[in-house]
Design a protein around this motif. Structure first.
Motif, PDB file in Angstrom:
ATOM      1  N   ALA A   4      39.770  39.408  50.279  1.00 21.53           N
ATOM      2  CA  ALA A   4      40.221  38.069  50.648  1.00 21.53           C
ATOM      3  C   ALA A   4      39.848  37.053  49.574  1.00 21.53           C
ATOM      4  CB  ALA A   4      39.610  37.675  51.992  1.00 21.53           C
ATOM      5  N   GLU A   5      38.652  37.174  49.017  1.00 22.83           N
ATOM      6  CA  GLU A   5      38.229  36.242  47.981  1.00 22.83           C
ATOM      7  C   GLU A   5      39.021  36.454  46.687  1.00 22.83           C
ATOM      8  OE1 GLU A   5      34.050  36.946  47.776  1.00 22.83           O
ATOM      9  OE2 GLU A   5      33.642  35.936  49.702  1.00 22.83           O
ATOM     10  N   TRP A   6      39.346  37.718  46.382  1.00 22.93           N
ATOM     11  CA  TRP A   6      40.170  37.993  45.205  1.00 22.93           C
ATOM     12  C   TRP A   6      41.569  37.398  45.370  1.00 22.93           C
ATOM     13  CZ3 TRP A   6      40.084  39.453  40.295  1.00 22.93           C
ATOM     14  CH2 TRP A   6      41.268  39.903  39.711  1.00 22.93           C
ATOM     15  N   ALA A   7      42.106  37.518  46.601  1.00 23.38           N
ATOM     16  CA  ALA A   7      43.437  36.963  46.857  1.00 23.38           C
ATOM     17  C   ALA A   7      43.431  35.442  46.699  1.00 23.38           C
ATOM     18  CB  ALA A   7      43.906  37.347  48.256  1.00 23.38           C
ATOM     19  N   ALA A   8      42.328  34.794  47.094  1.00 27.72           N
ATOM     20  CA  ALA A   8      42.238  33.346  46.939  1.00 27.72           C
ATOM     21  C   ALA A   8      41.979  32.951  45.481  1.00 27.72           C
ATOM     22  CB  ALA A   8      41.121  32.801  47.831  1.00 27.72           C
ATOM     23  N   TRP A   9      41.333  33.832  44.713  1.00 26.44           N
ATOM     24  CA  TRP A   9      40.991  33.519  43.322  1.00 26.44           C
ATOM     25  C   TRP A   9      42.178  33.728  42.383  1.00 26.44           C
ATOM     26  CZ3 TRP A   9      40.822  36.266  38.709  1.00 26.44           C
ATOM     27  CH2 TRP A   9      40.059  35.720  37.674  1.00 26.44           C
ATOM     28  N   THR A  10      43.023  34.723  42.698  1.00 25.12           N
ATOM     29  CA  THR A  10      44.116  35.093  41.793  1.00 25.12           C
ATOM     30  C   THR A  10      45.039  33.929  41.438  1.00 25.12           C
ATOM     31  OG1 THR A  10      44.043  37.364  42.618  1.00 25.12           O
ATOM     32  CG2 THR A  10      46.048  36.685  41.470  1.00 25.12           C
ATOM     33  N   THR A  34      44.406  30.993  40.889  1.00 27.44           N
ATOM     34  CA  THR A  34      43.758  30.084  39.934  1.00 27.44           C
ATOM     35  C   THR A  34      43.673  30.682  38.533  1.00 27.44           C
ATOM     36  OG1 THR A  34      41.490  30.901  40.308  1.00 27.44           O
ATOM     37  CG2 THR A  34      42.333  29.245  41.844  1.00 27.44           C
ATOM     38  N   LEU A  35      44.130  31.920  38.373  1.00 27.58           N
ATOM     39  CA  LEU A  35      43.992  32.595  37.084  1.00 27.58           C
ATOM     40  C   LEU A  35      44.705  31.858  35.939  1.00 27.58           C
ATOM     41  CD1 LEU A  35      42.814  35.015  35.636  1.00 27.58           C
ATOM     42  CD2 LEU A  35      44.860  36.333  36.268  1.00 27.58           C
ATOM     43  N   PRO A  36      45.953  31.321  36.139  1.00 24.60           N
ATOM     44  CA  PRO A  36      46.612  30.653  35.007  1.00 24.60           C
ATOM     45  C   PRO A  36      45.795  29.512  34.409  1.00 24.60           C
ATOM     46  CG  PRO A  36      48.196  31.114  36.734  1.00 24.60           C
ATOM     47  CD  PRO A  36      46.846  31.443  37.296  1.00 24.60           C
ATOM     48  N   TRP A  37      45.250  28.627  35.251  1.00 19.01           N
ATOM     49  CA  TRP A  37      44.493  27.517  34.672  1.00 19.01           C
ATOM     50  C   TRP A  37      43.187  27.991  34.057  1.00 19.01           C
ATOM     51  CZ3 TRP A  37      39.579  26.247  35.891  1.00 19.01           C
ATOM     52  CH2 TRP A  37      39.082  26.568  37.169  1.00 19.01           C
ATOM     53  N   ARG A  38      42.623  29.072  34.578  1.00 16.82           N
ATOM     54  CA  ARG A  38      41.409  29.613  33.978  1.00 16.82           C
ATOM     55  C   ARG A  38      41.686  30.162  32.579  1.00 16.82           C
ATOM     56  NH1 ARG A  38      37.322  30.448  38.037  1.00 16.82           N
ATOM     57  NH2 ARG A  38      38.156  30.002  40.110  1.00 16.82           N
ATOM     58  N   VAL A  39      42.818  30.883  32.448  1.00 17.39           N
ATOM     59  CA  VAL A  39      43.208  31.402  31.133  1.00 17.39           C
ATOM     60  C   VAL A  39      43.488  30.246  30.185  1.00 17.39           C
ATOM     61  CG1 VAL A  39      44.954  32.712  29.881  1.00 17.39           C
ATOM     62  CG2 VAL A  39      44.074  33.569  32.070  1.00 17.39           C
ATOM     63  N   TRP A  42      33.496  33.970  30.789  1.00 15.26           N
ATOM     64  CA  TRP A  42      32.447  34.557  31.632  1.00 15.26           C
ATOM     65  C   TRP A  42      32.118  33.639  32.806  1.00 15.26           C
ATOM     66  CZ3 TRP A  42      30.372  39.127  32.370  1.00 15.26           C
ATOM     67  CH2 TRP A  42      29.169  39.235  33.071  1.00 15.26           C
ATOM     68  N   GLY A  43      32.048  32.340  32.511  1.00 12.79           N
ATOM     69  CA  GLY A  43      31.750  31.395  33.590  1.00 12.79           C
ATOM     70  C   GLY A  43      32.860  31.271  34.605  1.00 12.79           C
ATOM     71  N   LEU A  44      34.107  31.512  34.203  1.00 12.08           N
ATOM     72  CA  LEU A  44      35.256  31.376  35.106  1.00 12.08           C
ATOM     73  C   LEU A  44      35.710  32.697  35.699  1.00 12.08           C
ATOM     74  CD1 LEU A  44      37.425  28.807  33.079  1.00 12.08           C
ATOM     75  CD2 LEU A  44      35.931  28.358  35.039  1.00 12.08           C
ATOM     76  N   ARG A  45      34.945  33.774  35.477  1.00 13.23           N
ATOM     77  CA  ARG A  45      35.351  35.086  35.979  1.00 13.23           C
ATOM     78  C   ARG A  45      35.282  35.144  37.500  1.00 13.23           C
ATOM     79  NH1 ARG A  45      30.007  35.238  35.272  1.00 13.23           N
ATOM     80  NH2 ARG A  45      28.724  36.656  36.539  1.00 13.23           N
ATOM     81  N   PHE A  46      35.896  36.171  38.070  1.00 14.10           N
ATOM     82  CA  PHE A  46      35.822  36.358  39.524  1.00 14.10           C
ATOM     83  C   PHE A  46      34.437  36.855  39.906  1.00 14.10           C
ATOM     84  CE2 PHE A  46      36.031  39.394  43.083  1.00 14.10           C
ATOM     85  CZ  PHE A  46      36.387  38.517  44.092  1.00 14.10           C
ATOM     86  N   ARG A  47      33.846  36.192  40.907  1.00 15.78           N
ATOM     87  CA  ARG A  47      32.546  36.606  41.427  1.00 15.78           C
ATOM     88  C   ARG A  47      32.578  36.587  42.949  1.00 15.78           C
ATOM     89  NH1 ARG A  47      28.980  32.486  37.912  1.00 15.78           N
ATOM     90  NH2 ARG A  47      30.924  31.336  38.145  1.00 15.78           N
ATOM     91  N   PRO A  48      32.259  37.698  43.599  1.00 12.65           N
ATOM     92  CA  PRO A  48      32.209  37.694  45.068  1.00 12.65           C
ATOM     93  C   PRO A  48      31.165  36.702  45.564  1.00 12.65           C
ATOM     94  CG  PRO A  48      32.151  39.936  44.199  1.00 12.65           C
ATOM     95  CD  PRO A  48      31.965  39.022  43.033  1.00 12.65           C
ATOM     96  N   SER A  49      31.382  36.185  46.759  1.00 11.04           N
ATOM     97  CA  SER A  49      30.469  35.206  47.343  1.00 11.04           C
ATOM     98  C   SER A  49      29.147  35.868  47.742  1.00 11.04           C
ATOM     99  CB  SER A  49      31.109  34.584  48.584  1.00 11.04           C
ATOM    100  OG  SER A  49      31.217  35.552  49.616  1.00 11.04           O
ATOM    101  N   PRO A  50      28.081  35.079  47.899  1.00  4.80           N
ATOM    102  CA  PRO A  50      26.806  35.645  48.370  1.00  4.80           C
ATOM    103  C   PRO A  50      26.941  36.358  49.715  1.00  4.80           C
ATOM    104  CG  PRO A  50      26.454  33.452  47.479  1.00  4.80           C
ATOM    105  CD  PRO A  50      27.935  33.659  47.524  1.00  4.80           C
ATOM    106  N   ASP A  51      27.795  35.851  50.603  1.00  7.69           N
ATOM    107  CA  ASP A  51      27.982  36.514  51.892  1.00  7.69           C
ATOM    108  C   ASP A  51      28.568  37.906  51.714  1.00  7.69           C
ATOM    109  OD1 ASP A  51      26.954  34.380  53.280  1.00  7.69           O
ATOM    110  OD2 ASP A  51      28.909  33.505  53.753  1.00  7.69           O
TER     111      ASP A  51
END
Length: 298
Positions: free
Chosen positions: A79-85, A87-92, A127-136
């Motif tokens: 679910a978090e990956w689906a929400a992050w994807t 945002t990938l264009p602006w991160r790139v 590295w700072g803008l990479r996908f990272r799972p939440s603490p939960d």
């Protein structure tokens, strides 16, 4: 949270509440006091004086250790990956922009190092803008790992007449049992916890992990043990235990609110040293009931 004080206290300074060091006799005392009629627990067990107990290996596997926790980790990560994807264009774009800007500034400062500076800046931003799972989500992954470690520790008990089942869904509840352990020493619901640092007692007698009291954990495992006894539909005492990985426990092991809290690595030896209250036939019968009445949580 009040700051913890050195342990053990003198008797006059010991905090109020149900907390004390756990001796090897404590679990047997809990077995006795939790039962409505403790004599029934001993009836028909075949452990009377002069009658030896023969260990029989009981196959009772139902669930997969850490299965439901690992499934929760996968769901949350997806679910978090689906929400992050999206945002990938602006991160790139941000990474490329920093690379170009860094390269331009690098050429102004040191012409030969412009490309190197741009690449290093892009790596740092990427590295700072990479996908990272939440603490939960990560907590679920660590919880699954803790259950798997506990399962490996409990596995050798099966060669000594114990039956061990994992990740069982409680009928009529969203809760699940991490481990159900049935053997000569009785029936136990074991809740695995993967913590860091150390557990601390405050002067009021509450046990904390960092900023979080373990009151909810103790209530949950007690509820699970009570429900397990109901599901087994048998005059059986089911004892809750919290097995902790990673964190130090005051006194090495404690009992709080009737729940033993022990280092996971010491749990198998503690169970093996309990007085025998169930014989091989009784263990096999209870394990058979558990296989029928519980299902895998995941």
């Amino acid at each position: 949270m009040a700051s913890p004080r050195p342990w053990p206290f003198d008797d006059d300074d010991r905090p109020s509440g149900s907390v004390r060091p756990l001796s090897q006799a404590d679990l047997q005392a809990i077995l006795t006091h939790l039962g409505d009629d403790p004599d029934r627990l001993l009836a028909g067990t075949g452990t009377g004086a002069g009658r030896p107990v023969v260990a029989v290996r009981v196959r009772a596997s139902v669930g997969r250790p850490g299965g439901s926790a690992h499934a929760a980790w996968r769901r949350m990560r997806a679910a978090e990956w689906a929400a992050w994807t999206p945002t990938l264009p602006w991160r790139v774009a941000a990474t490329l922009g920093v690379a170009v800007g860094g390269g331009a500034l690098g050429r102004l400062a040191v012409p030969r190092l412009g490309l190197v500076v741009g690449v290093l800046a892009a790596i740092a931003v990427g590295w700072g803008l990479r996908f990272r799972p939440s603490p939960d989500a990560i907590a679920w992954r660590r919880g699954a790992a803790g259950e798997q470690r506990t399962a490996r520790l409990l596995g050798p008990l099966e060669r000594q007449g114990w039956a061990v089942l994992h990740d069982l869904a409680l009928p009529g509840s969203r809760a699940n049992l991490d481990h159900l352990v049935i053997g000569p020493g009785g029936v136990f619901v074991v809740d695995s916890k993967q913590y860091r640092g150390r557990l601390q007692l405050d002067p009021s007698g509450r046990l904390w992990h960092g900023r979080y009291p373990l009151t909810t954990v103790l209530r949950a495992v007690s509820f699970e043990a009570d429900r397990a006894a109901q599901v087994l539909a048998d005059p059986q005492v089911v004892v809750p235990i919290v097995a902790v990985h990673g964190a130090q426990i005051p006194w090495g092991k404690v009992v709080m609110q009737g729940v033993p809290i022990v280092p996971a690595r010491r749990l198998p030896s503690m169970l093996r040293t309990l007085p025998a209250v169930l014989g091989p036939e009784r263990i096999a019968a209870v394990a058979h009931q558990a296989r029928i009445r519980f299902r895998a949580a995941a």
